[in-house]
Write a protein that holds these residues in place. Structure first.
Motif, PDB file in Angstrom:
ATOM      1  N   GLU A 157      -5.805   9.304   2.377  1.00  0.00           N
ATOM      2  CA  GLU A 157      -4.451   8.962   2.840  1.00  0.00           C
ATOM      3  C   GLU A 157      -4.378   8.722   4.343  1.00  0.00           C
ATOM      4  O   GLU A 157      -3.400   8.141   4.841  1.00  0.00           O
ATOM      5  CB  GLU A 157      -3.470  10.067   2.445  1.00  0.00           C
ATOM      6  CG  GLU A 157      -3.619  11.391   3.177  1.00  0.00           C
ATOM      7  CD  GLU A 157      -4.637  12.331   2.555  1.00  0.00           C
ATOM      8  OE1 GLU A 157      -4.591  13.539   2.862  1.00  0.00           O
ATOM      9  OE2 GLU A 157      -5.481  11.869   1.770  1.00  0.00           O
ATOM     10  N   GLU A 158      -5.422   9.138   5.098  1.00  0.00           N
ATOM     11  CA  GLU A 158      -5.422   8.947   6.550  1.00  0.00           C
ATOM     12  C   GLU A 158      -6.100   7.650   6.976  1.00  0.00           C
ATOM     13  O   GLU A 158      -5.935   7.213   8.124  1.00  0.00           O
ATOM     14  CB  GLU A 158      -6.103  10.134   7.238  1.00  0.00           C
ATOM     15  CG  GLU A 158      -5.357  11.449   7.067  1.00  0.00           C
ATOM     16  CD  GLU A 158      -6.045  12.615   7.764  1.00  0.00           C
ATOM     17  OE1 GLU A 158      -7.086  12.372   8.426  1.00  0.00           O
ATOM     18  OE2 GLU A 158      -5.558  13.749   7.662  1.00  0.00           O
ATOM     19  N   ILE A 159      -6.856   7.035   6.079  1.00  0.00           N
ATOM     20  CA  ILE A 159      -7.639   5.852   6.457  1.00  0.00           C
ATOM     21  C   ILE A 159      -6.762   4.680   6.915  1.00  0.00           C
ATOM     22  O   ILE A 159      -7.085   4.036   7.922  1.00  0.00           O
ATOM     23  CB  ILE A 159      -8.580   5.427   5.316  1.00  0.00           C
ATOM     24  CG1 ILE A 159      -9.593   6.543   5.039  1.00  0.00           C
ATOM     25  CG2 ILE A 159      -9.319   4.131   5.662  1.00  0.00           C
ATOM     26  CD1 ILE A 159     -10.537   6.271   3.880  1.00  0.00           C
ATOM     27  N   PRO A 160      -5.650   4.341   6.239  1.00  0.00           N
ATOM     28  CA  PRO A 160      -4.837   3.225   6.724  1.00  0.00           C
ATOM     29  C   PRO A 160      -4.390   3.389   8.178  1.00  0.00           C
ATOM     30  O   PRO A 160      -4.427   2.426   8.962  1.00  0.00           O
ATOM     31  CB  PRO A 160      -3.636   3.222   5.765  1.00  0.00           C
ATOM     32  CG  PRO A 160      -4.187   3.799   4.504  1.00  0.00           C
ATOM     33  CD  PRO A 160      -5.130   4.875   4.961  1.00  0.00           C
ATOM     34  N   THR A 161      -3.997   4.592   8.552  1.00  0.00           N
ATOM     35  CA  THR A 161      -3.579   4.839   9.936  1.00  0.00           C
ATOM     36  C   THR A 161      -4.745   4.660  10.899  1.00  0.00           C
ATOM     37  O   THR A 161      -4.577   4.113  12.001  1.00  0.00           O
ATOM     38  CB  THR A 161      -2.995   6.259  10.071  1.00  0.00           C
ATOM     39  OG1 THR A 161      -1.864   6.383   9.205  1.00  0.00           O
ATOM     40  CG2 THR A 161      -2.557   6.532  11.491  1.00  0.00           C
ATOM     41  N   LEU A 162      -5.937   5.097  10.493  1.00  0.00           N
ATOM     42  CA  LEU A 162      -7.119   4.935  11.347  1.00  0.00           C
ATOM     43  C   LEU A 162      -7.454   3.455  11.549  1.00  0.00           C
ATOM     44  O   LEU A 162      -7.860   3.043  12.648  1.00  0.00           O
ATOM     45  CB  LEU A 162      -8.315   5.666  10.730  1.00  0.00           C
ATOM     46  CG  LEU A 162      -8.191   7.190  10.656  1.00  0.00           C
ATOM     47  CD1 LEU A 162      -9.381   7.791   9.919  1.00  0.00           C
ATOM     48  CD2 LEU A 162      -8.078   7.791  12.055  1.00  0.00           C
ATOM     49  N   VAL A 163      -7.256   2.646  10.507  1.00  0.00           N
ATOM     50  CA  VAL A 163      -7.452   1.197  10.645  1.00  0.00           C
ATOM     51  C   VAL A 163      -6.409   0.629  11.604  1.00  0.00           C
ATOM     52  O   VAL A 163      -6.734  -0.160  12.509  1.00  0.00           O
ATOM     53  CB  VAL A 163      -7.364   0.501   9.268  1.00  0.00           C
ATOM     54  CG1 VAL A 163      -7.344  -1.022   9.434  1.00  0.00           C
ATOM     55  CG2 VAL A 163      -8.539   0.921   8.388  1.00  0.00           C
ATOM     56  N   ALA A 164      -5.156   1.014  11.416  1.00  0.00           N
ATOM     57  CA  ALA A 164      -4.076   0.509  12.271  1.00  0.00           C
ATOM     58  C   ALA A 164      -4.316   0.866  13.737  1.00  0.00           C
ATOM     59  O   ALA A 164      -3.987   0.089  14.644  1.00  0.00           O
ATOM     60  CB  ALA A 164      -2.737   1.071  11.807  1.00  0.00           C
ATOM     61  N   GLU A 165      -4.914   2.036  13.979  1.00  0.00           N
ATOM     62  CA  GLU A 165      -5.170   2.496  15.347  1.00  0.00           C
ATOM     63  C   GLU A 165      -6.456   1.936  15.942  1.00  0.00           C
ATOM     64  O   GLU A 165      -6.785   2.209  17.100  1.00  0.00           O
ATOM     65  CB  GLU A 165      -5.219   4.026  15.365  1.00  0.00           C
ATOM     66  CG  GLU A 165      -3.876   4.683  15.060  1.00  0.00           C
ATOM     67  CD  GLU A 165      -3.977   6.195  14.939  1.00  0.00           C
ATOM     68  OE1 GLU A 165      -5.128   6.694  14.870  1.00  0.00           O
ATOM     69  OE2 GLU A 165      -2.937   6.857  14.913  1.00  0.00           O
ATOM     70  N   GLY A 166      -7.229   1.173  15.160  1.00  0.00           N
ATOM     71  CA  GLY A 166      -8.447   0.564  15.668  1.00  0.00           C
ATOM     72  C   GLY A 166      -9.679   1.437  15.556  1.00  0.00           C
ATOM     73  O   GLY A 166     -10.741   1.081  16.090  1.00  0.00           O
ATOM     74  N   LYS A 167      -9.596   2.559  14.855  1.00  0.00           N
ATOM     75  CA  LYS A 167     -10.747   3.439  14.686  1.00  0.00           C
ATOM     76  C   LYS A 167     -11.655   2.984  13.546  1.00  0.00           C
ATOM     77  O   LYS A 167     -12.744   3.510  13.343  1.00  0.00           O
ATOM     78  CB  LYS A 167     -10.278   4.876  14.476  1.00  0.00           C
ATOM     79  CG  LYS A 167      -9.557   5.412  15.720  1.00  0.00           C
ATOM     80  CD  LYS A 167      -8.929   6.765  15.474  1.00  0.00           C
ATOM     81  CE  LYS A 167      -8.171   7.214  16.719  1.00  0.00           C
ATOM     82  NZ  LYS A 167      -7.441   8.481  16.511  1.00  0.00           N
ATOM     83  N   ALA A 168     -11.174   2.024  12.778  1.00  0.00           N
ATOM     84  CA  ALA A 168     -11.955   1.311  11.760  1.00  0.00           C
ATOM     85  C   ALA A 168     -11.359  -0.079  11.660  1.00  0.00           C
ATOM     86  O   ALA A 168     -10.219  -0.309  12.086  1.00  0.00           O
ATOM     87  CB  ALA A 168     -11.906   2.028  10.426  1.00  0.00           C
ATOM     88  N   ASP A 169     -12.115  -1.024  11.137  1.00  0.00           N
ATOM     89  CA  ASP A 169     -11.624  -2.398  11.049  1.00  0.00           C
ATOM     90  C   ASP A 169     -11.021  -2.721   9.682  1.00  0.00           C
ATOM     91  O   ASP A 169     -10.030  -3.446   9.587  1.00  0.00           O
ATOM     92  CB  ASP A 169     -12.769  -3.377  11.330  1.00  0.00           C
ATOM     93  CG  ASP A 169     -13.350  -3.195  12.723  1.00  0.00           C
ATOM     94  OD1 ASP A 169     -12.559  -3.170  13.680  1.00  0.00           O
ATOM     95  OD2 ASP A 169     -14.577  -3.049  12.839  1.00  0.00           O
TER      96      ASP A 169
END
Length: 275
Positions: A189-201
């Motif tokens: 559930e945290e992965i989308p936010t990490l993508v949005a923040e640039g921590k993953a593409d």
């Protein structure tokens, strides 16, 4: 007079005997009718449902309250209602899902959420008929929509692809991405936010999950939502030997398709109705 009394006593005795035999037969019939999994659930008073609680909008557990909500949660509650009991949700995880389904003693009666129907799962467990169309897609930042238009665009060394462990998302990524930098992250559930923040593409996800995130976070996009890499269906997962419960679940799914309530549930959560 004495002979008449004796005959009456014998008659009463015969009638009592017949009543006793009838009662025994009725009890026996009741026991036979209530010997399956559904009888066990009714006796317990609750339907135990395994779910990951990390997969919006199918199954999510609110951290602050412990309350579960989602498409799969409502499906489980409908099944419980038809049995005549309440649903009680039991936490499981993608890496331990199969082991939890097969555990002895049983952890729960069945598992529900974003569980794709596969031949591999059906080799050792049972899966219901499909109630939700599914397929692999991606989430990326809205500013990079044009960058990711195919699997080849994603499969590059400079692209960091994030997936949750233990499920089909990880399996898909490892089988199809040979050059991308694949990062396994525990909390789906945290992965989308990490993508949005640039921590993953890129996040490998499903067409069932992606619409929720692009609706609730304008920083995200799902450029291949209408062109999923795979096609499948989501269903209920349980151990073998619970045929009466599986029959009830499949009957519930068919009835919900026929009366329009399944489509209404799809619409409520913004999901694709593929039936």
């Amino acid at each position: 007079m004495t002979g008449r009394i004796q005959r009456n006593i014998r008659l009463i005795g015969i009638l009592l005997c017949l009543c006793s035999l009838s009662t025994i037969a009725a009890c026996s019939d009741h026991d036979d009718a209530c010997s399956g999994k559904i009888c066990e659930i009714k006796g317990r008073g609750t339907l135990l449902v395994g779910t990951t609680g990390d997969y919006r909008p199918l199954s999510f557990c609110e951290p602050a309250t412990g309350e579960y909500w989602g498409f799969g949660i409502e499906m489980a509650q409908e099944i419980a209602k038809r049995i005549g009991v309440k649903a009680e949700f039991v936490k499981t995880s993608w890496p331990t899902l199969s082991a939890d389904v097969l555990a002895n003693p049983q952890t729960f009666d069945f598992a529900i959420g974003g569980i794709t129907i596969t031949d591999t799962r059906k080799q050792t467990m049972m899966m219901s008929e499909g109630y939700l169309a599914n397929g692999k897609t991606i989430l990326c930042r809205a500013s990079e929509t044009e960058r990711y238009q195919s699997l080849d665009d994603i499969d590059k060394e400079e692209v960091k692809v994030m997936v949750n462990p233990g499920g089909l998302n990880e399996k898909f990524a490892k089988e199809n991405l040979k050059h991308a930098n694949i990062v396994i992250y525990d909390k789906n559930e945290e992965i989308p936010t990490l993508v949005a923040e640039g921590k993953a593409d890129v996040m490998i996800t499903e067409i069932t999950e992606a619409p929720y995130y692009i609706k609730t976070d304008p920083r995200l996009a799902a450029p291949l939502l209408d062109q999923p890499f795979t096609h499948g269906q989501i269903g209920v997962l349980m151990r073998k030997g619970q045929d009466d419960l599986m029959e009830l679940i499949n009957k519930t799914i068919r009835q919900m398709k026929a009366d329009g309530s399944l489509k209404a549930l799809h619409d409520k959560y913004g999901l694709v109705y593929g039936f």
